[in-house]
Design a protein around this motif. Structure first.
Motif, PDB file in Angstrom:
ATOM      1  N   GLU A   1       6.194  20.066  10.199  1.00  0.00           N
ATOM      2  CA  GLU A   1       5.046  19.234  10.518  1.00  0.00           C
ATOM      3  C   GLU A   1       5.575  17.890  10.983  1.00  0.00           C
ATOM      4  O   GLU A   1       6.434  17.298  10.334  1.00  0.00           O
ATOM      5  N   HIS A   2       5.063  17.413  12.119  1.00  0.00           N
ATOM      6  CA  HIS A   2       5.494  16.109  12.629  1.00  0.00           C
ATOM      7  C   HIS A   2       4.311  15.158  12.658  1.00  0.00           C
ATOM      8  O   HIS A   2       3.223  15.510  13.107  1.00  0.00           O
ATOM      9  N   TYR A   3       4.538  13.953  12.162  1.00  0.00           N
ATOM     10  CA  TYR A   3       3.538  12.901  12.166  1.00  0.00           C
ATOM     11  C   TYR A   3       4.116  11.741  12.964  1.00  0.00           C
ATOM     12  O   TYR A   3       5.046  11.070  12.506  1.00  0.00           O
ATOM     13  N   PRO A   4       3.618  11.509  14.198  1.00  0.00           N
ATOM     14  CA  PRO A   4       4.175  10.444  15.035  1.00  0.00           C
ATOM     15  C   PRO A   4       3.951   9.067  14.430  1.00  0.00           C
ATOM     16  O   PRO A   4       3.054   8.873  13.597  1.00  0.00           O
ATOM     17  N   ALA A   5       4.757   8.123  14.847  1.00  0.00           N
ATOM     18  CA  ALA A   5       4.686   6.762  14.316  1.00  0.00           C
ATOM     19  C   ALA A   5       3.299   6.139  14.479  1.00  0.00           C
ATOM     20  O   ALA A   5       2.918   5.267  13.702  1.00  0.00           O
ATOM     21  N   GLU A   6       2.532   6.595  15.452  1.00  0.00           N
ATOM     22  CA  GLU A   6       1.189   6.062  15.669  1.00  0.00           C
ATOM     23  C   GLU A   6       0.203   6.507  14.583  1.00  0.00           C
ATOM     24  O   GLU A   6      -0.910   6.002  14.510  1.00  0.00           O
ATOM     25  N   SER A   7       0.606   7.451  13.731  1.00  0.00           N
ATOM     26  CA  SER A   7      -0.273   7.979  12.679  1.00  0.00           C
ATOM     27  C   SER A   7      -0.413   7.033  11.495  1.00  0.00           C
ATOM     28  O   SER A   7      -1.303   7.202  10.673  1.00  0.00           O
ATOM     29  N   PHE A   8       0.480   6.061  11.396  1.00  0.00           N
ATOM     30  CA  PHE A   8       0.492   5.151  10.257  1.00  0.00           C
ATOM     31  C   PHE A   8       1.058   3.809  10.684  1.00  0.00           C
ATOM     32  O   PHE A   8       1.628   3.676  11.764  1.00  0.00           O
ATOM     33  N   GLN A   9       0.925   2.836   9.805  1.00  0.00           N
ATOM     34  CA  GLN A   9       1.483   1.509  10.048  1.00  0.00           C
ATOM     35  C   GLN A   9       2.755   1.381   9.226  1.00  0.00           C
ATOM     36  O   GLN A   9       2.801   1.800   8.073  1.00  0.00           O
ATOM     37  N   VAL A  10       3.806   0.803   9.811  1.00  0.00           N
ATOM     38  CA  VAL A  10       5.070   0.620   9.101  1.00  0.00           C
ATOM     39  C   VAL A  10       5.357  -0.873   9.010  1.00  0.00           C
ATOM     40  O   VAL A  10       5.407  -1.560  10.023  1.00  0.00           O
ATOM     41  N   LEU A  11       5.543  -1.362   7.783  1.00  0.00           N
ATOM     42  CA  LEU A  11       5.829  -2.768   7.551  1.00  0.00           C
ATOM     43  C   LEU A  11       7.232  -2.939   7.006  1.00  0.00           C
ATOM     44  O   LEU A  11       7.743  -2.077   6.298  1.00  0.00           O
ATOM     45  N   ASP A  12       7.821  -4.079   7.307  1.00  0.00           N
ATOM     46  CA  ASP A  12       9.150  -4.425   6.809  1.00  0.00           C
ATOM     47  C   ASP A  12       8.999  -4.969   5.388  1.00  0.00           C
ATOM     48  O   ASP A  12       8.374  -6.002   5.182  1.00  0.00           O
ATOM     49  N   SER A  13       9.576  -4.295   4.414  1.00  0.00           N
ATOM     50  CA  SER A  13       9.437  -4.704   3.018  1.00  0.00           C
ATOM     51  C   SER A  13      10.173  -5.995   2.698  1.00  0.00           C
ATOM     52  O   SER A  13       9.992  -6.566   1.629  1.00  0.00           O
ATOM     53  N   GLU A  14      10.999  -6.464   3.618  1.00  0.00           N
ATOM     54  CA  GLU A  14      11.758  -7.695   3.375  1.00  0.00           C
ATOM     55  C   GLU A  14      11.179  -8.904   4.118  1.00  0.00           C
ATOM     56  O   GLU A  14      11.777  -9.971   4.111  1.00  0.00           O
ATOM     57  N   THR A  15      10.028  -8.746   4.746  1.00  0.00           N
ATOM     58  CA  THR A  15       9.407  -9.835   5.493  1.00  0.00           C
ATOM     59  C   THR A  15       8.097 -10.224   4.834  1.00  0.00           C
ATOM     60  O   THR A  15       7.166  -9.422   4.774  1.00  0.00           O
ATOM     61  N   ALA A  16       8.018 -11.440   4.338  1.00  0.00           N
ATOM     62  CA  ALA A  16       6.841 -11.897   3.595  1.00  0.00           C
ATOM     63  C   ALA A  16       5.567 -11.813   4.429  1.00  0.00           C
ATOM     64  O   ALA A  16       4.501 -11.455   3.913  1.00  0.00           O
ATOM     65  N   SER A  17       5.637 -12.111   5.721  1.00  0.00           N
ATOM     66  CA  SER A  17       4.426 -12.058   6.550  1.00  0.00           C
ATOM     67  C   SER A  17       3.892 -10.632   6.654  1.00  0.00           C
ATOM     68  O   SER A  17       2.686 -10.416   6.729  1.00  0.00           O
ATOM     69  N   ASP A  18       4.781  -9.648   6.650  1.00  0.00           N
ATOM     70  CA  ASP A  18       4.334  -8.255   6.645  1.00  0.00           C
ATOM     71  C   ASP A  18       3.681  -7.902   5.315  1.00  0.00           C
ATOM     72  O   ASP A  18       2.650  -7.246   5.270  1.00  0.00           O
ATOM     73  N   LEU A  19       4.270  -8.339   4.216  1.00  0.00           N
ATOM     74  CA  LEU A  19       3.747  -8.000   2.893  1.00  0.00           C
ATOM     75  C   LEU A  19       2.357  -8.578   2.653  1.00  0.00           C
ATOM     76  O   LEU A  19       1.558  -7.997   1.940  1.00  0.00           O
ATOM     77  N   SER A  20       2.057  -9.714   3.260  1.00  0.00           N
ATOM     78  CA  SER A  20       0.730 -10.316   3.085  1.00  0.00           C
ATOM     79  C   SER A  20      -0.360  -9.437   3.685  1.00  0.00           C
ATOM     80  O   SER A  20      -1.528  -9.561   3.322  1.00  0.00           O
ATOM     81  N   ARG A  21       0.004  -8.507   4.553  1.00  0.00           N
ATOM     82  CA  ARG A  21      -0.970  -7.604   5.169  1.00  0.00           C
ATOM     83  C   ARG A  21      -1.396  -6.479   4.235  1.00  0.00           C
ATOM     84  O   ARG A  21      -2.230  -5.646   4.582  1.00  0.00           O
ATOM     85  N   LEU A  22      -0.865  -6.458   3.027  1.00  0.00           N
ATOM     86  CA  LEU A  22      -1.216  -5.424   2.047  1.00  0.00           C
ATOM     87  C   LEU A  22      -2.371  -5.830   1.137  1.00  0.00           C
ATOM     88  O   LEU A  22      -2.729  -5.088   0.233  1.00  0.00           O
ATOM     89  N   ALA A  23      -2.954  -6.970   1.359  1.00  0.00           N
ATOM     90  CA  ALA A  23      -3.978  -7.508   0.457  1.00  0.00           C
ATOM     91  C   ALA A  23      -5.169  -6.570   0.262  1.00  0.00           C
ATOM     92  O   ALA A  23      -5.771  -6.554  -0.810  1.00  0.00           O
TER      93      ALA A  23
END
Length: 87
Positions: free
Chosen positions: A51-73
């Motif tokens: 089964e293949h799930y292309p990258a467009e199927s989900f959002q990928v955030l950088d766990s080491e970037t604070a600005s990305d982590l704020s998008r998890l609110a």
């Protein structure tokens, strides 16, 4: 439903792939795995098929970037997977 998966190795990838058709899935990754997910998506190899799930199927955030982590609110559910020796 908005779901985040932390620890997108074998088990985390399985959960993420299966859920991305039913929910808004966000993956947290870093380094080489972050690049792989953004470029190749997720492939789950089963005995009978793959089964293949292309990258467009989900959002990928950088766990080491604070600005990305704020998008998890607004995440409603968090799946956290890790290796046994890290528990």
């Amino acid at each position: 439903m908005k779901i985040a998966v932390v620890g997108v190795g074998g088990l985390g990838s399985l959960f993420a792939g299966r859920l991305c058709g039913h929910a808004e899935v966000t993956l947290l990754a870093r380094g080489k795995r972050l690049s792989q997910l953004r470029q190749q998506g997720i492939t789950i190899n089963l005995e009978q098929a793959s089964e293949h799930y292309p990258a467009e199927s989900f959002q990928v955030l950088d766990s080491e970037t604070a600005s990305d982590l704020s998008r998890l609110a607004d995440i409603e559910f968090l799946i956290f997977t890790c290796k046994t020796q890290q528990t």
